[in-house]
Write a protein that holds these residues in place. Structure first.
Motif: not given
Length: 287
Positions: A26-30, A33-36, A71-79
């Motif tokens: 599932l798509a996830r709330p903030l 996302v940050t915990s992952s 980067e602003a959220i503090g996570v890595k992007p998965e494109i």
């Protein structure tokens, strides 16, 4: 009888487990996302200069924007580079809230979404982020192709214009003047092919989004090429804004993405990203 009932319960439980395993993440709330530690971003294939895949690597304006947002959220992007379906509604369904038959994981956000009120109203499973750029339809031509410079679509009459097939600018030109300019249109499978025809001087004009034209012709050193924004005909919008979309239950993620977009615009990062790809950044209304 009890044995048969128990057997049915076991089979039902196994079926449920199999279905759960096959269903997309599932798509996830903030907070999820940050915990992952990962932001999953869906971007379109064959959508240069915004997004594409070259030698297995995602490239383009939206790719760089996604990296900055992560980067602003503090996570890595998965494109995730995805194919466009028949319409944006289908893209939302496949990438954000239902998934595909193969059980591919859902994205947390999709970029390059038209910021359109009616589009949002008919898709109650998604929620839009603030827009991040204004797009414009434009036309490119060489100096001297039109006496006095290009003024409006009537100047295409008697000449040829390269466009990507079934694109907004194709409709804009095709419906103009009661369809009088349709014979001037030369259709190509993709915008890159249309731009190539114009560069080889096989057509007099090249029409499309300003960003796509600028990026495709960024290496031209002749100084002969000029660009002109196109006016609308009432049926086709010559200007629109792009935003992101998340699942409707991930609104806090959309708000955080909006904060990142605002900071990138104010700090000049958005302008720098567009410039790096040969395009001009035009901020949406309100910035």
């Amino acid at each position: 009888m009890r044995g048969q009932a128990n057997r049915r319960l076991v089979l039902a439980a196994l079926a449920s487990l199999a279905a759960a395993a096959a269903s997309p993440a599932l798509a996830r709330p903030l907070d999820e996302v940050t915990s992952s530690g990962v932001l999953r971003v869906a971007l379109y294939r064959d959508n240069a200069p915004f997004s594409d895949e070259i030698d297995g690597e995602p490239v383009g304006i939206d790719v760089d924007i996604a990296k900055n947002i992560a980067e602003a959220i503090g996570v890595k992007p998965e494109i995730r580079i995805v194919e466009a379906s028949e319409n944006v509604d289908g893209d939302f369904r496949l990438s954000l809230w239902r998934g595909d038959l193969a059980g591919s994981g859902l994205a947390d956000v999709m970029l390059n979404v038209p910021s359109d009120k009616m589009l949002q109203l008919r898709n109650d499973m998604v929620f839009f982020t603030p827009p991040y750029v204004e797009q414009r339809l434009a036309i490119a031509y060489r100096k001297g192709a039109v006496e006095g410079g290009f003024q409006d679509l009537q100047d295409i009459g008697g000449k040829t214009v390269a466009v990507e097939g079934t694109s907004p600018v194709d409709a804009l030109i095709g419906f103009a003047n009661g369809g009088a300019l349709r014979d001037a249109i030369r259709h190509y499978r993709g915008f890159a092919e249309a731009a190539g025809a114009f560069r080889r001087r096989e057509t007099d004009f090249l029409a499309g989004s300003r960003a796509a034209i600028e990026a495709a012709l960024k290496d031209d050193k002749t100084g002969e090429i000029e660009l002109k924004d196109l006016a609308g005909s009432g049926l086709v919008k010559p200007r629109w804004e792009l935003c992101g979309a998340v699942r409707t239950d991930s609104r806090d993620l959309a708000y955080r993405i909006g904060e990142a977009i605002t900071a990138m615009t104010a700090g000049g990062e958005m302008k720098a990203i567009f410039a790096a790809h040969g395009a001009t950044f035009t901020a949406p209304a309100g910035y």
